[in-house]
Write a protein that holds these residues in place. Sequence first.
Motif, PDB file in Angstrom:
ATOM      1  N   ILE A   1       0.937  -1.079   0.037  1.00  0.00           N
ATOM      2  CA  ILE A   1      -0.086   0.205   0.004  1.00  0.00           C
ATOM      3  C   ILE A   1       0.995   1.184   0.159  1.00  0.00           C
ATOM      4  CG2 ILE A   1      -1.901  -1.286   1.081  1.00  0.00           C
ATOM      5  CD1 ILE A   1      -1.028   0.131   3.864  1.00  0.00           C
ATOM      6  N   MET A   2       2.251   1.145   0.242  1.00  0.00           N
ATOM      7  CA  MET A   2       2.935   2.528   0.208  1.00  0.00           C
ATOM      8  C   MET A   2       4.372   1.899  -0.145  1.00  0.00           C
ATOM      9  SD  MET A   2       3.258   5.396   0.876  1.00  0.00           S
ATOM     10  CE  MET A   2       1.722   5.802   1.516  1.00  0.00           C
ATOM     11  N   ILE A   3       4.972   2.499  -1.143  1.00  0.00           N
ATOM     12  CA  ILE A   3       6.168   2.297  -1.736  1.00  0.00           C
ATOM     13  C   ILE A   3       7.018   3.865  -1.982  1.00  0.00           C
ATOM     14  CG2 ILE A   3       7.769   1.517  -3.317  1.00  0.00           C
ATOM     15  CD1 ILE A   3       5.733  -0.794  -4.224  1.00  0.00           C
ATOM     16  N   LYS A   4       8.279   3.914  -1.464  1.00  0.00           N
ATOM     17  CA  LYS A   4       8.954   5.108  -1.364  1.00  0.00           C
ATOM     18  C   LYS A   4      10.159   4.710  -1.849  1.00  0.00           C
ATOM     19  CE  LYS A   4       5.906   8.116   0.346  1.00  0.00           C
ATOM     20  NZ  LYS A   4       5.256   9.121  -0.490  1.00  0.00           N
ATOM     21  N   THR A   5      10.841   5.035  -2.993  1.00  0.00           N
ATOM     22  CA  THR A   5      11.985   4.527  -3.638  1.00  0.00           C
ATOM     23  C   THR A   5      13.018   5.708  -4.132  1.00  0.00           C
ATOM     24  OG1 THR A   5      10.691   2.542  -4.348  1.00  0.00           O
ATOM     25  CG2 THR A   5      12.913   2.890  -5.304  1.00  0.00           C
ATOM     26  N   ALA A   6      14.142   5.276  -3.645  1.00  0.00           N
ATOM     27  CA  ALA A   6      15.177   6.347  -3.936  1.00  0.00           C
ATOM     28  C   ALA A   6      16.151   5.873  -4.970  1.00  0.00           C
ATOM     29  CB  ALA A   6      15.900   6.703  -2.914  1.00  0.00           C
ATOM     30  N   MET A   7      17.070   6.288  -5.450  1.00  0.00           N
ATOM     31  CA  MET A   7      18.323   6.060  -6.292  1.00  0.00           C
ATOM     32  C   MET A   7      19.415   7.056  -5.759  1.00  0.00           C
ATOM     33  SD  MET A   7      18.677   5.522 -10.287  1.00  0.00           S
ATOM     34  CE  MET A   7      18.279   7.160 -11.071  1.00  0.00           C
ATOM     35  N   THR A   8      20.727   6.418  -5.412  1.00  0.00           N
ATOM     36  CA  THR A   8      21.625   7.378  -5.174  1.00  0.00           C
ATOM     37  C   THR A   8      22.936   6.726  -5.682  1.00  0.00           C
ATOM     38  OG1 THR A   8      22.525   8.410  -3.009  1.00  0.00           O
ATOM     39  CG2 THR A   8      21.786   6.325  -2.945  1.00  0.00           C
ATOM     40  N   ILE A   9      24.043   7.525  -5.380  1.00  0.00           N
ATOM     41  CA  ILE A   9      25.226   7.143  -5.804  1.00  0.00           C
ATOM     42  C   ILE A   9      25.839   6.794  -4.403  1.00  0.00           C
ATOM     43  CG2 ILE A   9      27.666   7.862  -6.478  1.00  0.00           C
ATOM     44  CD1 ILE A   9      25.479   7.959  -8.774  1.00  0.00           C
ATOM     45  N   ALA A  10      26.660   5.437  -4.810  1.00  0.00           N
ATOM     46  CA  ALA A  10      27.064   4.779  -3.487  1.00  0.00           C
ATOM     47  C   ALA A  10      28.456   3.927  -3.921  1.00  0.00           C
ATOM     48  CB  ALA A  10      26.443   3.941  -2.814  1.00  0.00           C
ATOM     49  N   GLU A  11      29.293   3.331  -3.030  1.00  0.00           N
ATOM     50  CA  GLU A  11      30.239   2.593  -3.229  1.00  0.00           C
ATOM     51  C   GLU A  11      29.890   1.178  -3.683  1.00  0.00           C
ATOM     52  OE1 GLU A  11      30.294   4.721  -0.627  1.00  0.00           O
ATOM     53  OE2 GLU A  11      31.102   6.369  -1.822  1.00  0.00           O
ATOM     54  N   TYR A  12      28.955   1.042  -4.509  1.00  0.00           N
ATOM     55  CA  TYR A  12      28.725  -0.406  -4.879  1.00  0.00           C
ATOM     56  C   TYR A  12      28.872  -0.578  -6.372  1.00  0.00           C
ATOM     57  CZ  TYR A  12      26.412  -0.449  -0.192  1.00  0.00           C
ATOM     58  OH  TYR A  12      26.075  -0.280   1.216  1.00  0.00           O
ATOM     59  N   ASP A  13      29.236  -1.694  -7.003  1.00  0.00           N
ATOM     60  CA  ASP A  13      29.357  -1.782  -8.406  1.00  0.00           C
ATOM     61  C   ASP A  13      29.820  -3.486  -8.429  1.00  0.00           C
ATOM     62  OD1 ASP A  13      29.454  -1.524 -10.955  1.00  0.00           O
ATOM     63  OD2 ASP A  13      31.576  -0.420 -10.963  1.00  0.00           O
ATOM     64  N   PRO A  14      28.855  -3.953  -8.988  1.00  0.00           N
ATOM     65  CA  PRO A  14      27.390  -3.614  -9.483  1.00  0.00           C
ATOM     66  C   PRO A  14      26.559  -2.866  -8.351  1.00  0.00           C
ATOM     67  CG  PRO A  14      27.513  -5.873  -9.722  1.00  0.00           C
ATOM     68  CD  PRO A  14      29.051  -5.313  -9.131  1.00  0.00           C
ATOM     69  N   PRO A  15      25.451  -2.358  -8.774  1.00  0.00           N
ATOM     70  CA  PRO A  15      24.603  -1.685  -7.496  1.00  0.00           C
ATOM     71  C   PRO A  15      24.111  -2.612  -6.731  1.00  0.00           C
ATOM     72  CG  PRO A  15      23.692  -1.037  -9.796  1.00  0.00           C
ATOM     73  CD  PRO A  15      24.916  -2.121 -10.106  1.00  0.00           C
ATOM     74  N   MET A  16      23.438  -2.174  -5.699  1.00  0.00           N
ATOM     75  CA  MET A  16      22.861  -2.812  -4.519  1.00  0.00           C
ATOM     76  C   MET A  16      21.416  -2.298  -4.375  1.00  0.00           C
ATOM     77  SD  MET A  16      24.088  -4.904  -2.512  1.00  0.00           S
ATOM     78  CE  MET A  16      25.683  -4.476  -2.253  1.00  0.00           C
ATOM     79  N   MET A  17      20.241  -3.410  -4.406  1.00  0.00           N
ATOM     80  CA  MET A  17      19.160  -2.894  -3.904  1.00  0.00           C
ATOM     81  C   MET A  17      18.780  -3.196  -2.348  1.00  0.00           C
ATOM     82  SD  MET A  17      15.532  -5.122  -5.310  1.00  0.00           S
ATOM     83  CE  MET A  17      15.960  -6.618  -4.665  1.00  0.00           C
ATOM     84  N   MET A  18      18.270  -2.228  -1.870  1.00  0.00           N
ATOM     85  CA  MET A  18      18.021  -2.261  -0.244  1.00  0.00           C
ATOM     86  C   MET A  18      16.717  -1.956  -0.032  1.00  0.00           C
ATOM     87  SD  MET A  18      21.538  -0.640   1.154  1.00  0.00           S
ATOM     88  CE  MET A  18      21.834   0.434  -0.381  1.00  0.00           C
ATOM     89  N   LEU A  19      15.969  -2.895   0.514  1.00  0.00           N
ATOM     90  CA  LEU A  19      14.420  -3.036   0.956  1.00  0.00           C
ATOM     91  C   LEU A  19      14.371  -3.111   2.591  1.00  0.00           C
ATOM     92  CD1 LEU A  19      13.354  -5.755  -1.413  1.00  0.00           C
ATOM     93  CD2 LEU A  19      13.555  -3.141  -2.064  1.00  0.00           C
ATOM     94  N   LEU A  20      13.600  -2.040   3.062  1.00  0.00           N
ATOM     95  CA  LEU A  20      13.288  -1.893   4.398  1.00  0.00           C
ATOM     96  C   LEU A  20      11.588  -1.758   4.647  1.00  0.00           C
ATOM     97  CD1 LEU A  20      13.707  -1.742   7.450  1.00  0.00           C
ATOM     98  CD2 LEU A  20      14.011   0.712   7.182  1.00  0.00           C
ATOM     99  N   GLY A  21      10.988  -2.733   5.090  1.00  0.00           N
ATOM    100  CA  GLY A  21       9.510  -2.512   5.060  1.00  0.00           C
ATOM    101  C   GLY A  21       8.796  -3.615   6.065  1.00  0.00           C
ATOM    102  N   GLU A  22       7.520  -3.471   6.045  1.00  0.00           N
ATOM    103  CA  GLU A  22       6.657  -4.186   6.602  1.00  0.00           C
ATOM    104  C   GLU A  22       6.367  -5.776   5.877  1.00  0.00           C
ATOM    105  OE1 GLU A  22       2.859  -4.339   9.736  1.00  0.00           O
ATOM    106  OE2 GLU A  22       2.378  -3.301   7.884  1.00  0.00           O
ATOM    107  N   PRO A  23       6.525  -6.776   6.013  1.00  0.00           N
ATOM    108  CA  PRO A  23       6.045  -7.884   5.459  1.00  0.00           C
ATOM    109  C   PRO A  23       4.563  -8.069   5.328  1.00  0.00           C
ATOM    110  CG  PRO A  23       8.035  -8.628   7.005  1.00  0.00           C
ATOM    111  CD  PRO A  23       7.624  -7.299   7.314  1.00  0.00           C
ATOM    112  N   ILE A  24       3.949  -8.793   4.664  1.00  0.00           N
ATOM    113  CA  ILE A  24       2.489  -8.886   4.817  1.00  0.00           C
ATOM    114  C   ILE A  24       2.068  -9.869   5.729  1.00  0.00           C
ATOM    115  CG2 ILE A  24       2.152  -8.155   2.224  1.00  0.00           C
ATOM    116  CD1 ILE A  24       1.859 -11.286   1.488  1.00  0.00           C
ATOM    117  N   ASN A  25       3.018 -10.846   6.239  1.00  0.00           N
ATOM    118  CA  ASN A  25       2.652 -11.764   7.106  1.00  0.00           C
ATOM    119  C   ASN A  25       3.012 -11.285   8.537  1.00  0.00           C
ATOM    120  OD1 ASN A  25       5.421 -12.100   6.740  1.00  0.00           O
ATOM    121  ND2 ASN A  25       5.369 -14.061   6.422  1.00  0.00           N
ATOM    122  N   ALA A  26       3.478 -10.058   8.714  1.00  0.00           N
ATOM    123  CA  ALA A  26       4.186  -9.469  10.101  1.00  0.00           C
ATOM    124  C   ALA A  26       2.828  -9.519  11.067  1.00  0.00           C
ATOM    125  CB  ALA A  26       4.658  -8.185   9.899  1.00  0.00           C
TER     126      ALA A  26
END
Length: 214
Positions: free
Chosen positions: A189-214
């Motif tokens: 019901i709510m997704i807030k997504t950013a894209m930023t420069i960091a010391e990851y190559d290849p890139p890194m996907m990072m997810l923080l949120g409430e699982p549907i089974n929480a």
Amino acid sequence: MTLTFKNVYHRIIVRQFPYGPTTTLSSMDAPVDAVADHFANVLFLIGAPREHSSLDTNIVVTFYVDSEPMKRNLNENEVQVLYDAGGPLKETFEQWAMSLVEFMRLMLFRLGMVSVDFADLLTVIHFSSSKRFRFEKIPYDDHATVPYDKHTGAGYRTLYSCVAGPVDLSLAHYSDLQSTLELHNPGCIMIKTAMTIAEYDPPMMMLLGEPINA
């Protein structure tokens, strides 16, 4: 209780239990008086005892970062984040906890090509009824394909997320990540997504949120 925050430079405080150090992180451009302020947007309590309670009124959001499931009585501005032992990086609890802190530092301190702000974090928390979150850090295998197939467990009800990587990230990376998250999390019901420069190559996907089974 209503979540509020002061219009100041962001600060993060990290406390490691039982005997670890307490660390304060501030944005690089923060003036000296802001660094010395007792106020902090985010407090991380890593491995805190079950009975520990944070009543500090100078803190806006408190994250209890736990190595295993335990019952906590959480206030509206408190969130529990459980260790993702099955993540693709096979990080120890301490490594994973520091990755979570680094993720928050990137989201709050670093101006991204596509940015979210602290108000977005508060919005995600507000829409998360259980206040029990999961954090995943998943590397891309290449620059072109969102690595969501490495995700394990239930989908998400709310998400505060980003793709972080080298300077050749493009809006296509952001669009692909956003589309993938929406496709694989139809109950979100709510997704807030950013894209930023960091010391990851290849890139890194990072997810923080409430699982549907929480």
